[in-house]
Write a protein that holds these residues in place. Sequence first.
Motif, PDB file in Angstrom:
ATOM      1  N   MET A   1       0.833  -1.195   0.000  1.00 21.19           N
ATOM      2  CA  MET A   1       0.000   0.000   0.000  1.00 21.19           C
ATOM      3  C   MET A   1       0.874   1.253   0.000  1.00 21.19           C
ATOM      4  O   MET A   1       1.678   1.452   0.910  1.00 21.19           O
ATOM      5  CB  MET A   1      -0.917   0.022   1.223  1.00 21.19           C
ATOM      6  CG  MET A   1      -1.890  -1.146   1.269  1.00 21.19           C
ATOM      7  SD  MET A   1      -2.964  -1.256  -0.202  1.00 21.19           S
ATOM      8  CE  MET A   1      -4.012   0.175   0.063  1.00 21.19           C
TER       9      MET A   1
ATOM     10  N   ILE B   1      -6.635   5.343  -3.081  1.00 20.79           N
ATOM     11  CA  ILE B   1      -5.978   4.097  -3.492  1.00 20.79           C
ATOM     12  C   ILE B   1      -6.875   2.890  -3.236  1.00 20.79           C
ATOM     13  O   ILE B   1      -6.465   1.752  -3.476  1.00 20.79           O
ATOM     14  CB  ILE B   1      -4.625   3.908  -2.784  1.00 20.79           C
ATOM     15  CG1 ILE B   1      -4.819   3.871  -1.260  1.00 20.79           C
ATOM     16  CG2 ILE B   1      -3.646   5.008  -3.173  1.00 20.79           C
ATOM     17  CD1 ILE B   1      -3.528   3.599  -0.495  1.00 20.79           C
TER      18      ILE B   1
ATOM     19  N   SER C   1      -1.222   7.044   1.616  1.00 19.31           N
ATOM     20  CA  SER C   1      -2.564   7.543   1.304  1.00 19.31           C
ATOM     21  C   SER C   1      -2.614   9.067   1.380  1.00 19.31           C
ATOM     22  O   SER C   1      -1.773   9.698   2.018  1.00 19.31           O
ATOM     23  CB  SER C   1      -3.595   6.961   2.280  1.00 19.31           C
ATOM     24  OG  SER C   1      -3.647   5.558   2.190  1.00 19.31           O
TER      25      SER C   1
ATOM     26  N   TYR D   1      -1.665   3.021  -6.919  1.00 21.31           N
ATOM     27  CA  TYR D   1      -1.835   1.646  -6.452  1.00 21.31           C
ATOM     28  C   TYR D   1      -1.217   0.653  -7.446  1.00 21.31           C
ATOM     29  O   TYR D   1      -0.517  -0.282  -7.063  1.00 21.31           O
ATOM     30  CB  TYR D   1      -3.319   1.347  -6.269  1.00 21.31           C
ATOM     31  CG  TYR D   1      -3.624  -0.025  -5.720  1.00 21.31           C
ATOM     32  CD1 TYR D   1      -3.658  -0.257  -4.355  1.00 21.31           C
ATOM     33  CD2 TYR D   1      -3.881  -1.095  -6.578  1.00 21.31           C
ATOM     34  CE1 TYR D   1      -3.939  -1.521  -3.846  1.00 21.31           C
ATOM     35  CE2 TYR D   1      -4.157  -2.362  -6.092  1.00 21.31           C
ATOM     36  CZ  TYR D   1      -4.191  -2.576  -4.721  1.00 21.31           C
ATOM     37  OH  TYR D   1      -4.454  -3.831  -4.227  1.00 21.31           O
TER      38      TYR D   1
END
Length: 332
Positions: A47, A155, A50, A215
């Motif tokens: 990940m 994302i 963000s 992503y």
Amino acid sequence: MILLSGIILVGVGGCDTRFKAEAVLSQYVMDLNRSQFFVIDSPAIIMPISLPALRDRQQKLSNFDIGLLEFLSLQQCDVGIVAGKKNSILGKVMPDSQRFLYELDIIRAIESCDIDDDALASELQLVAEKKRIELPIAFGNAIFNGEESKEFFSISNGFFPLNDTTENQQELISALNRLVDIGERLADLPNINGQVFENDLRVLMNSEYAGKLLYSLAQLTNYLSLVSGQVGTLNKEVCGAPMTYLKQQFDVHYVEKIQPYMGRLNSSAYQVLPLLNRLGELSSSFSVDMRRFLKQFSLRDEHSEWLRYQRASQMHAKQWSALFKSCSVSLR
């Protein structure tokens, strides 16, 4: 475990187009693992950073002194009228996009206001100068703080679409170009069609592009790095029948599916990222967290997700090429 993960991903990909690219990448690794020379654990989902919370990306703007406003409302001038809109009930909760348009209007009103009182004129001029300095902040708030940007950078929307093309991005590119043009003309106080401006922000939101790209880059980097790391450990021991199988998987999965997907993603990103990065440059006073987030899209910063992906792609091609060469296998 790997087989089970692959089955789950394929099942999910069949129902949710957001993760079809994940199924393609997973199948590539899964089939390579069928060779006794490959042992790649099921890749974890990586990940990227963000979008920071609103409180960590919104920058404050100055407001008029209420006493000054009351005095100006008595003048033969538009300043009091324009500023009064901001101090109305609706004005106090106006979204950042509308606040940006208001800032342009109030500066124009101040600079066109003819006041005989020298002291008041001087005070008003200082307000206009400060608001001019703050315009890049207001512009940045409009671009990066609304619900539109939340969706644009999310994302959680999965991968860049598997079969998407640059033709599908033309509306987005046009909107970004118009927004960049506004940002580059802030000193001229551009007259902006509010409806077009708001629509361009909605185009960004509906595309969900930046988050999907971010992503996708992170996952591609992860998969390509795992494969190239394994390929780099192989030697001539795999030449012959094992290499025939590995070459077949390389062709079926990478050459025929993953490489074209990356080509479409690259073609799109090379048009969008320069505009997105330019919007960041034209804004100002970003928080540390916001600068860190936006740096992931940089075309120059060596730690950006874009350049990490580029390096992973190049290493993947280099390692396979070296292995094919050692076994005298043609890339054709």
